[in-house]
Design an enzyme around this catalytic site. Structure first.
Site, mmCIF file in Angstrom:
data_model
loop_
_atom_site.group_PDB
_atom_site.id
_atom_site.type_symbol
_atom_site.label_atom_id
_atom_site.label_comp_id
_atom_site.label_asym_id
_atom_site.label_seq_id
_atom_site.Cartn_x
_atom_site.Cartn_y
_atom_site.Cartn_z
ATOM 1 N N CYS A 1 0.856 -1.189 0.000
ATOM 2 C CA CYS A 1 0.000 0.000 0.000
ATOM 3 C C CYS A 1 0.890 1.237 0.000
ATOM 4 O O CYS A 1 1.777 1.365 0.851
ATOM 5 C CB CYS A 1 -0.899 -0.020 1.233
ATOM 6 S SG CYS A 1 -1.844 1.512 1.446
ATOM 7 N N CYS B 1 0.322 3.190 3.619
ATOM 8 C CA CYS B 1 0.738 2.674 4.934
ATOM 9 C C CYS B 1 1.799 1.588 4.859
ATOM 10 O O CYS B 1 2.321 1.173 5.887
ATOM 11 C CB CYS B 1 -0.474 2.161 5.711
ATOM 12 S SG CYS B 1 -1.103 0.576 5.128
ATOM 13 N N CYS C 1 -7.516 -0.923 1.413
ATOM 14 C CA CYS C 1 -6.442 -1.387 2.290
ATOM 15 C C CYS C 1 -7.003 -1.608 3.688
ATOM 16 O O CYS C 1 -7.586 -0.699 4.272
ATOM 17 C CB CYS C 1 -5.312 -0.363 2.340
ATOM 18 S SG CYS C 1 -4.054 -0.799 3.580
ATOM 19 N N CYS D 1 -5.092 1.013 6.445
ATOM 20 C CA CYS D 1 -5.266 2.471 6.491
ATOM 21 C C CYS D 1 -6.585 2.930 5.866
ATOM 22 O O CYS D 1 -6.896 4.114 5.900
ATOM 23 C CB CYS D 1 -4.096 3.170 5.809
ATOM 24 S SG CYS D 1 -4.065 2.971 4.015
ATOM 25 N N CYS E 1 -8.431 -5.125 -9.501
ATOM 26 C CA CYS E 1 -8.019 -4.084 -10.434
ATOM 27 C C CYS E 1 -7.596 -2.874 -9.606
ATOM 28 O O CYS E 1 -8.427 -2.232 -8.971
ATOM 29 C CB CYS E 1 -9.203 -3.757 -11.336
ATOM 30 S SG CYS E 1 -8.839 -2.557 -12.608
HETATM 31 FE FE FE Z 1 -2.758 1.095 3.515
#
Ligand code: FE
Length: 135
Positions: free
Chosen positions: A47, A50, A96, A99, A119
């Site tokens: 990510c 984070c 995610c 976060c 995607c």
């Molecule tokens: Fe994240």
């Protein structure tokens, strides 16, 4: 999983304008414009907000969509989903789990072994190359 919680002001300071637009405002980058849709190195996609490890490169495939596409996350708990009813469609949003950042969408038209397509916007991802040991 412990959540990463930051104010929008902090996110705005830490992310690029494009990352902020996608991750925090649920934007979508234009197809075939991101840095990772045609990226084929071995490693882990994390990510961008984070740092949580989300996808392994061996789950990445070329969907032809112009966005990084994966048939599965690194582990089932590495993706949260939500219903996204914006733009006159009902889609599944990929988020995610640490976060809450917007990653992209999930579609039921992926390849084996899952038949699922994650995607994901390049702007939501960072890439970490596999450590090949020694240099
Ligand atoms: Fe994240």
């Amino acid at each position: 999983m412990e959540r990463t919680v930051k104010s929008e002001e902090e996110w705005r300071r830490e992310l690029s304008p494009e990352q902020y637009r996608v991750l925090r405002e649920k934007g979508t980058e234009r197809a075939f414009t991101g840095s990772l849709w045609d990226h084929h190195e071995e490693g882990v996609y994390t990510c961008a907000a984070c740092g949580l490890e989300l996808f392994a490169s061996d789950a990445k495939y070329d969907s032809g969509s112009g966005w990084p596409s994966f048939h599965s996350p690194l582990a089932p708990d590495r993706i949260d989903t939500d219903v996204d009813a914006s733009h006159g469609m009902v889609r599944t949003e990929a988020i995610c789990p640490r976060c809450g950042g917007h990653l992209g969408h999930v579609f039921p038209d992926g390849p084996p072994p899952t038949g699922t397509r994650y995607c994901v916007n390049s702007a939501s991802l960072a890439f970490r190359k596999k450590d090949t040991g020694g240099r």
